[in-house]
Design a protein around this motif. Structure first.
Motif, PDB file in Angstrom:
ATOM      1  N   ASP A  16       0.910  -1.191  -0.092  1.00  0.00           N
ATOM      2  CA  ASP A  16       0.078  -0.038   0.162  1.00  0.00           C
ATOM      3  C   ASP A  16       0.911   1.404   0.026  1.00  0.00           C
ATOM      4  OD1 ASP A  16      -2.908   1.305   0.724  1.00  0.00           O
ATOM      5  OD2 ASP A  16      -1.183   2.160   2.007  1.00  0.00           O
ATOM      6  N   THR A  18       0.583   4.306   1.051  1.00  0.00           N
ATOM      7  CA  THR A  18       0.604   5.073   2.505  1.00  0.00           C
ATOM      8  C   THR A  18       1.517   4.236   3.322  1.00  0.00           C
ATOM      9  OG1 THR A  18      -1.590   6.291   2.065  1.00  0.00           O
ATOM     10  CG2 THR A  18      -0.650   6.064   4.530  1.00  0.00           C
ATOM     11  N   ARG A  19       1.405   2.954   3.543  1.00  0.00           N
ATOM     12  CA  ARG A  19       2.237   2.188   4.484  1.00  0.00           C
ATOM     13  C   ARG A  19       3.585   2.063   3.951  1.00  0.00           C
ATOM     14  NH1 ARG A  19      -2.932  -0.764   4.710  1.00  0.00           N
ATOM     15  NH2 ARG A  19      -2.183  -2.260   3.273  1.00  0.00           N
ATOM     16  N   SER A  41       3.567  10.631   5.618  1.00  0.00           N
ATOM     17  CA  SER A  41       2.816   9.830   4.708  1.00  0.00           C
ATOM     18  C   SER A  41       1.733  10.668   3.931  1.00  0.00           C
ATOM     19  CB  SER A  41       2.040   8.428   5.100  1.00  0.00           C
ATOM     20  OG  SER A  41       1.613   8.913   6.239  1.00  0.00           O
ATOM     21  N   THR A  47      -6.578   7.831   9.651  1.00  0.00           N
ATOM     22  CA  THR A  47      -6.059   6.988   8.725  1.00  0.00           C
ATOM     23  C   THR A  47      -4.730   6.398   8.904  1.00  0.00           C
ATOM     24  OG1 THR A  47      -7.215   8.486   7.019  1.00  0.00           O
ATOM     25  CG2 THR A  47      -5.433   6.911   6.254  1.00  0.00           C
ATOM     26  N   THR A  50      -5.054   3.587  11.371  1.00  0.00           N
ATOM     27  CA  THR A  50      -5.517   2.355  10.838  1.00  0.00           C
ATOM     28  C   THR A  50      -4.359   1.600  10.115  1.00  0.00           C
ATOM     29  OG1 THR A  50      -7.559   3.329  10.513  1.00  0.00           O
ATOM     30  CG2 THR A  50      -7.258   1.467   9.094  1.00  0.00           C
ATOM     31  N   HIS A  51      -3.486   2.325   9.392  1.00  0.00           N
ATOM     32  CA  HIS A  51      -2.337   1.517   8.811  1.00  0.00           C
ATOM     33  C   HIS A  51      -1.453   1.244   9.801  1.00  0.00           C
ATOM     34  CE1 HIS A  51      -3.517   2.743   4.625  1.00  0.00           C
ATOM     35  NE2 HIS A  51      -3.584   3.790   4.828  1.00  0.00           N
ATOM     36  N   ARG A  54      -2.598  -2.085  11.240  1.00  0.00           N
ATOM     37  CA  ARG A  54      -2.340  -3.272  10.546  1.00  0.00           C
ATOM     38  C   ARG A  54      -0.870  -3.584  10.244  1.00  0.00           C
ATOM     39  NH1 ARG A  54      -5.184  -3.351   4.635  1.00  0.00           N
ATOM     40  NH2 ARG A  54      -4.454  -5.672   5.109  1.00  0.00           N
TER      41      ARG A  54
END
Length: 220
Positions: A16, A18-19, A41, A47, A50-51, A54
């Motif tokens: 991803d 952003t990640r 990022s 947001t 959330t990343h 994960r």
């Protein structure tokens, strides 16, 4: 989960955009807060959270609470090495020259916790040329152990670490090995502590003074 399944899960985590930006910013080896990673990022705090959740659940990041803040960093040196290799592979495909365009990053930079770039490769070469590293770069010779102790490194502590003492790491700009592992990390910290290397703020780049440059060339 099968090996293929684990690989697919990891690829989905780091693929991803952003990640990926978050992980690249953590390659300096420094821990950052969620707020700092959100800014790096270009996403909102919610947001980013959330990343980060994960990435932490997937074992890519570790988190440490200190006071009111939570600091995130790469889970370990193996994750950093895998990311460095992927950065190198990604940079090679569309470009004729390897590695970063920034001369400072090409000259010397942090690869998670050890020295990389031209300076890192030269240090690795010097250790081998002086007979301190075995030919494959994977272990110290007897002379190398003696040299470490003369340098003031706590070799017993380094050897008792869970991570390998010496590990060749393919440099993504030089396409040759630099030194990772517990010894690679200790040598970078030694240069920083002595003031012969310093971090360039906001970058993975390092600036070595004249003594630091002489050391990576000849160990003097």
């Amino acid at each position: 989960m099968s090996d293929a399944g684990q690989l697919a899960a990891l690829a989905a985590l780091i693929g991803d955009p952003t990640r990926s930006r978050m992980l690249a910013s953590l390659m300096s080896g420094q821990a950052l807060t969620a707020t700092e990673l959100a800014a790096e990022s270009g996403v909102s705090a919610s947001t980013a959270s959330t990343h980060l959740a994960r990435l932490t659940a997937g074992g890519v990041l570790e988190v440490r609470a200190q006071g009111r803040h939570r600091y995130f960093r790469l889970a370990d040196a193996d994750i950093a090495a895998a990311l460095e290799a992927l950065i190198g592979a990604a940079s090679a495909a569309p470009r004729r020259s390897f590695g970063p365009a920034d001369p400072a990053l090409r000259a010397a930079r942090v690869c998670y916790d050890h020295l990389a770039g031209e300076a890192g490769v030269r240090l690795h070469d010097a250790l081998r040329a002086h007979g301190l590293l075995q030919a494959d770069g994977g272990a110290l010779t007897d002379a190398g152990e003696a040299w470490c102790r003369r340098r003031g490194l706590d070799l017993d502590a380094l050897q008792s670490s869970r991570r390998p003492l010496c590990r060749p790491c393919l440099d993504w700009s030089e396409r040759r090995d630099h030194l990772a592992g517990a010894l690679g990390a200790a040598l970078l910290q030694d240069l920083l502590r002595r003031g012969h290397a310093r971090r360039i703020p906001g970058s993975r780049a390092l600036r070595l003074d004249r003594t630091g440059l002489r050391f990576v060339e000849s160990l003097a």
